[in-house]
Write an enzyme that holds these catalytic residues in place. Structure first.
Site, mmCIF file in Angstrom:
data_model
loop_
_atom_site.group_PDB
_atom_site.id
_atom_site.type_symbol
_atom_site.label_atom_id
_atom_site.label_comp_id
_atom_site.label_asym_id
_atom_site.label_seq_id
_atom_site.Cartn_x
_atom_site.Cartn_y
_atom_site.Cartn_z
ATOM 1 N N HIS A 238 26.329 94.127 -19.723
ATOM 2 C CA HIS A 238 27.618 93.651 -19.228
ATOM 3 C C HIS A 238 28.395 92.874 -20.273
ATOM 4 O O HIS A 238 29.525 92.472 -20.023
ATOM 5 C CB HIS A 238 27.430 92.776 -17.981
HETATM 6 C C1 UD1 Z 1 29.997 86.030 -16.752
HETATM 7 C C2 UD1 Z 1 29.661 85.103 -17.920
HETATM 8 C C3 UD1 Z 1 28.462 85.670 -18.687
HETATM 9 C C4 UD1 Z 1 27.312 85.959 -17.761
HETATM 10 C C5 UD1 Z 1 27.772 86.864 -16.652
HETATM 11 C C6 UD1 Z 1 26.681 87.173 -15.678
HETATM 12 C C7 UD1 Z 1 31.564 83.929 -18.947
HETATM 13 C C8 UD1 Z 1 32.465 83.874 -20.110
HETATM 14 N N1 UD1 Z 1 30.752 85.005 -18.858
HETATM 15 O O1 UD1 Z 1 30.446 87.258 -17.303
HETATM 16 O O2 UD1 Z 1 28.070 84.735 -19.658
HETATM 17 O O3 UD1 Z 1 26.282 86.563 -18.491
HETATM 18 O O4 UD1 Z 1 28.861 86.216 -15.957
HETATM 19 O O5 UD1 Z 1 27.090 88.119 -14.759
HETATM 20 O O6 UD1 Z 1 31.561 83.022 -18.136
HETATM 21 N N2 UD1 Z 1 33.851 90.724 -11.205
HETATM 22 C C9 UD1 Z 1 33.754 91.220 -9.932
HETATM 23 N N3 UD1 Z 1 33.107 90.472 -8.986
HETATM 24 C C10 UD1 Z 1 32.568 89.272 -9.260
HETATM 25 C C11 UD1 Z 1 32.692 88.761 -10.564
HETATM 26 C C12 UD1 Z 1 33.316 89.487 -11.527
HETATM 27 O O7 UD1 Z 1 34.229 92.310 -9.641
HETATM 28 O O8 UD1 Z 1 31.979 88.646 -8.367
HETATM 29 C C13 UD1 Z 1 34.517 91.542 -12.240
HETATM 30 C C14 UD1 Z 1 35.990 91.206 -12.363
HETATM 31 O O9 UD1 Z 1 36.671 92.370 -12.674
HETATM 32 C C15 UD1 Z 1 36.035 90.286 -13.563
HETATM 33 C C16 UD1 Z 1 34.891 90.831 -14.419
HETATM 34 O O10 UD1 Z 1 33.908 91.293 -13.492
HETATM 35 O O11 UD1 Z 1 37.255 90.297 -14.206
HETATM 36 C C17 UD1 Z 1 34.272 89.826 -15.339
HETATM 37 O O12 UD1 Z 1 33.872 88.660 -14.610
HETATM 38 P P1 UD1 Z 1 33.811 87.243 -15.377
HETATM 39 O O13 UD1 Z 1 33.335 86.195 -14.441
HETATM 40 O O14 UD1 Z 1 35.054 87.002 -16.131
HETATM 41 O O15 UD1 Z 1 32.709 87.480 -16.505
HETATM 42 P P2 UD1 Z 1 31.325 88.258 -16.457
HETATM 43 O O16 UD1 Z 1 31.460 89.489 -17.259
HETATM 44 O O17 UD1 Z 1 30.793 88.385 -15.079
#
Ligand code: UD1
Length: 407
Positions: A238
């Site tokens: 991811h």
């Molecule tokens: C975040 C953390 C990462 C961790 C990961 C675990 C940061 C910078 N990154 O990354 O260190 O390893 O979590 O999963 O804090 N999304 C959903 N549903 C959710 C959450 C996210 O659909 O419940 C999608 C959204 O499109 C979002 C994307 O995933 O824009 C990324 O989510 P985000 O929280 O920005 O970062 P992660 O890639 O999950």
């Protein structure tokens, strides 16, 4: 002592669960009040609620409900919403865990807080669990979060000696650093037996693959070449550096498809990764349960994100794990499962020097070579110092002592 514990994203929940458990266990002898704040960085049922259920975490006392956004939007929104909570709750300690945006955002707010008319220093102590880890790669958002959080923290709880050395090099006072062990490992050890009872292997059709090498023909070949059991491989990816770049993601998928010729490869997929698969038109690299055996050969099995217990079950029986996650490098080390880390660096070097981890980069050939090496000569790692299930208790004891001294 009033402790405010911040969680935001999936890997935070297991770490907080260890602290909540430790507070529970100390409750008879110590007056500790704990408040759980969820920033809402992760909000999907499968990325958040499922973990609260599996880990029997209490419902958050406060939910900031920030959701997704750019780094600045997400960090800024968390800061704005966390500040009034801090002023209202007035805890003695704010505990942040890991390296996600929620960690750094709440650390910044805490470090600058000032309780109106307060005594005892005017602001809470800031404690960071999993401090000092460094990939030395500032292109990783998590590295920025780690550096910022550590620079601001009053108490830094580390999981490995290298983390202590990193902090000392950055000018952090030695008496604020403590090697406590690993809260993620606390939670793993506490739930392993229960997880092994999960029916997820049967649900995914993988239960015929473990143990005796009696799976379908390709797995039998692999079994005869390798020292251990046949089994299956688990993949998680991811990191933006792997899945947001089309060429890199393509190279990694090519490698996974080579591994999938020999071994079933199951990929519980993060929402970010799922979105990229669709955007890049990579759906054809994956099969779904309804596909025929022919359509499955050399393809990867994509499944929705799993709950904590299901995933731990899958991990603990795996023959091989390929990942770009930080926490999974540690979990495979504790489980003794061979791990191939698809990254150029790791902030968790003890998983290589003492554990079962192999760092292979993101080239197709090096991933395949690393996977074969781990299968042919499974590493015999040992458990790092203090990864013994007691990190949470050490943290709560140290906090109690420090707050007591502050008066
Ligand atoms: C975040 C953390 C990462 C961790 C990961 C675990 C940061 C910078 N990154 O990354 O260190 O390893 O979590 O999963 O804090 N999304 C959903 N549903 C959710 C959450 C996210 O659909 O419940 C999608 C959204 O499109 C979002 C994307 O995933 O824009 C990324 O989510 P985000 O929280 O920005 O970062 P992660 O890639 O999950």
């Amino acid at each position: 002592m009033k402790l405010l514990c911040v969680v935001g994203a999936r890997p935070n929940f297991m770490k907080a669960a260890s602290i909540v458990d430790a507070v529970e266990r100390r409750r008879a002898t110590n007056a500790i009040e704990i408040r759980l704040v969820h920033t809402g960085q992760h909000y999907d049922e499968r990325m958040s609620r499922a973990f609260f259920d599996d880990l029997e975490l209490p419902k958050p006392d406060v939910d900031l409900g920030v959701g997704s956004g750019s780094h600045a939007e997400q960090t800024g929104e968390i800061m704005k919403r966390f500040e009034p909570v801090l002023q209202q709750e007035r805890p003695d300690v704010v505990l942040v865990v890991g390296d996600v945006n929620s960690t750094a955002a709440c650390a910044l707010v805490t470090a600058k807080a000032s309780y109106a008319g307060g005594t005892g220093g005017g602001r809470p102590l800031l404690a960071h669990v999993e401090a000092g880890l460094r990939s030395f790669d500032r292109a990783m958002p998590e590295e920025i979060n780690r550096v910022v959080t550590d620079a601001l923290s009053d108490l830094l709880f580390v999981t490995e000696e290298r983390a202590r050395a990193n902090l000392l090099r950055e000018g952090i006072r030695e008496d604020s650093i403590c090697l406590v062990g690993n809260t993620m490992v606390d939670t793993l050890l506490r739930h392993l037996e229960q997880a092994r009872g999960s029916s997820i292997l049967r649900t995914l059709g993988l239960d015929g693959w473990g143990g005796d090498g009696a799976g379908p023909a390709p797995a039998r070949e692999l079994h005869s070449r390798s020292a251990g059991r046949a089994g299956y491989a688990v993949v998680t990816l991811h990191r933006p550096s792997n899945v947001d770049d089309r060429d890199t993601f393509r190279r990694v998928l090519d490698a996974l498809r080579v591994v999938a010729r020999d071994l079933p490869v199951v990929f519980p997929m993060h929402p970010r990764t799922m979105a990229r698969v669709r955007a890049f038109g990579f759906e054809n690299d994956f099969w779904r349960p309804q596909d025929t055996a022919q359509a499955r050969a050399g393809r990867v099995m994509a499944v929705d994100p799993l709950g904590y217990l299901e995933f731990l079950c899958l991990l603990s029986h795996a023959r091989l794990v390929l990942t770009d996650s930080g926490g999974i490098q540690e979990e495979t080390t504790v489980l003794g499962v061979p791990c191939v880390t698809i990254r150029e660096n790791t902030e968790r070097p003890v998983t290589i020097t003492e554990g079962t981890n192999l760092l292979v980069g993101t080239r197709t050939e090096s991933i395949v070579a690393g996977a074969l090496r781990q299968l042919r000569e499974p590493p015999t790692g040992r458990i790092p110092t203090r990864w013994d299930g007691k990190a949470g208790e050490r943290i709560v004891d140290l906090l109690t002592e420090r707050v007591g001294r502050r008066g």
